[in-house]
Enzyme design. Structure first.
Site, short mmCIF file in Angstrom:
data_model
loop_
_atom_site.label_atom_id
_atom_site.label_comp_id
_atom_site.label_asym_id
_atom_site.label_seq_id
_atom_site.Cartn_x
_atom_site.Cartn_y
_atom_site.Cartn_z
N GLU A 195 -15.10 -19.40 37.36
CA GLU A 195 -13.63 -19.38 37.26
C GLU A 195 -12.95 -20.39 38.18
OE1 GLU A 195 -15.29 -15.99 35.38
OE2 GLU A 195 -15.47 -16.54 37.51
N ASP A 248 -8.27 -9.77 32.67
CA ASP A 248 -8.09 -11.20 32.85
C ASP A 248 -7.76 -12.01 31.59
OD1 ASP A 248 -10.63 -10.64 31.92
OD2 ASP A 248 -11.69 -11.77 33.46
N GLU A 289 -18.70 -9.82 24.25
CA GLU A 289 -19.70 -10.73 24.81
C GLU A 289 -20.37 -11.58 23.73
OE1 GLU A 289 -19.96 -11.31 27.85
OE2 GLU A 289 -19.39 -9.53 28.97
N ARG A 304 -19.78 -15.74 23.67
CA ARG A 304 -20.96 -16.53 24.02
C ARG A 304 -21.65 -17.10 22.78
NH1 ARG A 304 -23.29 -14.06 29.58
NH2 ARG A 304 -21.63 -12.56 30.02
#
Length: 632
Positions: A535, A366, A222, A226
């Site tokens: 998405e 993913d 994360e 980010r």
């Protein structure tokens, strides 16, 4: 919706300016036959003779004085032209050009059995606003939404990771590094939101270095996607390393790079502390140190979604240590056993092997597939030297997706990607996370390498595999949009199931009874929340850039309107929802950082000029931070 077309075959027997040029003789004859002369003269023989004489006289003039006839034709056509459609209505100056007119074009017919849902009709009616100025207006609406989201964050949560818009306070769920500030920074740069760039950039310069030294535990994945990704993108877009220099306000580019290096040095401990090439999941910033997750495992997607950022900081710093450690992960995973390129969602940093059998392209799986192709693309001219294994892994995986995970719903045949929760020999699940909607964009990007489909076809860049992937991308994008359109709010839930011959549940539709796909999509009570995820609009953005089909813009606009209607908080910010199937929807007290960093950015780019952040020159990390392709 009726099957009938707006025009009958009978209508096409008449001259119609919408279909073809009308000859001069017919224009004059029809004029004569509709005025008073027709009523007074046609009934008598003399009148008929004079009318015939006039027609033959005009014909003689057309044959002997083509330029005169042509100019008359132009004047008539100009009067018939609507919105510029008449500019090609006149034929050439030759007699054959006037006589050999092309037959009228029939209106487009839908394929047999396809009626189009109510959404198709609703979507394509506004598509008549397909002018540059119309999309500029819509793009400006997205910018206004971004400013509104930022205003709430600035007022109530500045410096916190995220805004709680209903409570009007901030929360730190991502380690306390001001994640919204850094996530939103390059969005503000792209939008030209100067004041926000100055506010966010000044906060980064003043506070972020100190926080990196003092804060405690952060998640490697994360924080990389980010914060590190946001800093690196801001560096490039503010003019660093011959960057875009699209924004002049805020700190010097070197400020962003220096802070990025300080953060990367601490994050690097997750790699160097592990006994295998697979990094630990968490880092303690103030120690600094790294450790495993409580169960000892790392997510497959998390360890394989760090390479774009670490490669780029090695390029910028001139120090290969970041890239070396990150690329070891993918090199190691290349040698692990897979199921037609598909991998389980957990991996052990202690053994270096996969753990469990759960295979899916949703959470924890993913972006492994996303980064295979994007890291390969990032290499630019070097991609076909030492990095072909990445493209090979991606190609094999997409074959595996098509063979093992792609199914169609009943009764209406939506194409979806399911899961193998118990491995290749276990039962297939028709569950599909909203997260899987990244896949259409990734497939399109992998097929054309960021070029438009038209250019890729012209330059013979597409093989059969690419065309198959591009078709699957478009089918899946349709499904992802229908996940929105099937609900009462027009917003997608976090998870759906699809009705198949093997699986069905009654009474769990999305609430929009007019949706053609109401009986195809199943939404369970615990899955009905919406987190403002990006998405689907990400894939719509990529597919619009690749195909240049305006339907993807229209679908994006419908999604944006639903966000505006149901998630906007008047005091500032936007809120996640508890249940997208009920009206009015219950709100969750949370505005995720990716709403500013991804969702609104992709919508803004979708409605804008395709020359801004072109896909053949940039790759977007999985948090939508654009990073330049090497050597471009």
């Amino acid at each position: 919706m009726s099957k009938s077309l707006p025009y009958s075959v009978k209508d096409l027997q008449y001259d119609n300016a919408k279909f073809r040029q009308r000859s001069v003789s017919k224009v004059i004859t029809q004029s004569l036959l509709t005025n008073n002369m027709r009523r007074d003269c046609v009934s008598c023989s003399t009148g008929k003779f004079l009318a015939l004489l006039l027609i033959f006289g005009v014909g003689y003039l057309m044959l002997t004085h083509p330029s005169t006839a042509h100019s008359l034709s132009v004047r008539v056509a100009d009067k018939l032209s609507i919105h510029g459609e008449g500019k090609n209505m006149t034929g050439g100056n030759t007699v054959s050009g006037r006589i050999g007119r092309k037959p009228p074009r029939l209106p487009p017919r839908l394929p047999p059995g396809e009626h189009g849902s109510h959404n198709d009709q609703a979507v394509h009616e506004p598509a008549k606003l397909n002018t540059d100025s119309g999309w500029v207006v819509r793009q400006q609406k997205v910018k206004e939404a971004f400013i509104h989201a930022w205003s709430g964050y600035r007022k109530y949560a500045m410096g916190n990771d995220e805004l709680m818009p209903l409570s009007q306070k901030g929360t730190d769920g991502l380690g306390g590094l001001g994640a919204t500030v850094v996530d939103a920074l390059d969005t503000a740069m792209i939008m030209g939101a100067d004041d926000i760039v100055l506010e966010a950039g000044s906060w980064v310069e003043t506070h972020l270095s100190d926080l990196i030294r003092k804060k405690g535990q952060v998640n490697l994945f994360e924080t990389t996607i980010r914060v590190l990704g946001g800093l690196l993108s801001a560096y490039h877009l503010s003019g660093g390393e011959k960057g875009a220099n699209i924004m002049h306000k805020g700190p010097k580019p070197s400020v962003y790079l220096d802070i990025a290096k300080a953060l990367a040095d601490r994050l690097l401990l997750a790699f160097t502390s592990s006994p295998t090439p697979i990094p630990f999941s968490d880092v303690i910033l103030h120690d600094p140190s790294a450790h495993r997750a409580p169960d000892g495992l790392s997510s497959t997607s998390e360890v394989s979604t760090l390479q774009l950022e670490f490669n780029y900081i090695s390029t910028l710093s001139g120090n290969p240590k970041y890239s070396i450690e990150a690329m070891k992960v993918l090199e190691h995973m290349k040698g692990l056993q897979k199921v037609e390129g598909l991998v389980p969602i957990y991996i052990s940093p202690d053994s270096g092997g996969f753990s469990g059998e759960n295979i899916r392209l949703g959470s924890r799986g993913d972006s492994y597939y996303e980064y295979l192709i994007k890291v390969w693309l990032q290499q630019g001219s070097n991609r076909d030297k030492n990095f072909t294994y990445l493209h090979d892994m991606y190609t094999e995986a997409m074959k595996g997706v098509r063979h093992r995970l792609v199914k169609k719903s009943i009764p209406n045949g939506l194409v979806f990607v399911g899961e193998l929760p118990y491995g290749p020999d276990g039962a297939f699940s028709s569950k599909m996370d909203h997260l899987v909607c990244f896949l259409p964009g990734t497939l399109a990007l992998g097929a054309t390498k960021g070029f438009t489909k038209k250019k890729a076809m012209e330059e013979n860049l597409l093989n059969f595999e690419d065309l198959e992937n591009l078709k699957l991308a478009e089918d899946l994008a349709k499904t992802c949009f229908e996940m929105y359109a099937a609900t009462s709010t027009g917003l997608a839930p976090e998870i759906v199931y699809f009705h198949t011959e093997e699986y069905s549940e009654e009474g769990l539709d999305g609430g929009n009874k007019s949706s053609k796909y109401m009986n195809d999509i199943i939404i369970k009570p615990l899955d009905r929340h919406n987190l403002l995820r990006p998405e689907t609009v990400e894939s719509l953005f990529v597919l619009y850039r690749v195909t240049e089909d305006s339907k993807y813009r229209e679908w994006g606009w419908h999604i944006f309107e639903a966000f505006e209607k149901y998630t906007k908080v008047e005091s500032g910010g936007y809120s996640s929802l508890d249940d997208v199937t009920s009206l009015p929807p219950r709100r969750r007290d949370k505005m995720e950082t990716f709403f500013l960093g991804e969702t609104l950015k992709y919508l803004y780019l979708l409605f804008g000029d395709s020359s801004v952040i072109p896909l053949d020159k940039f790759v977007f990390n999985t948090e939508a931070h654009p990073l330049p392709i090497k050597g471009i």
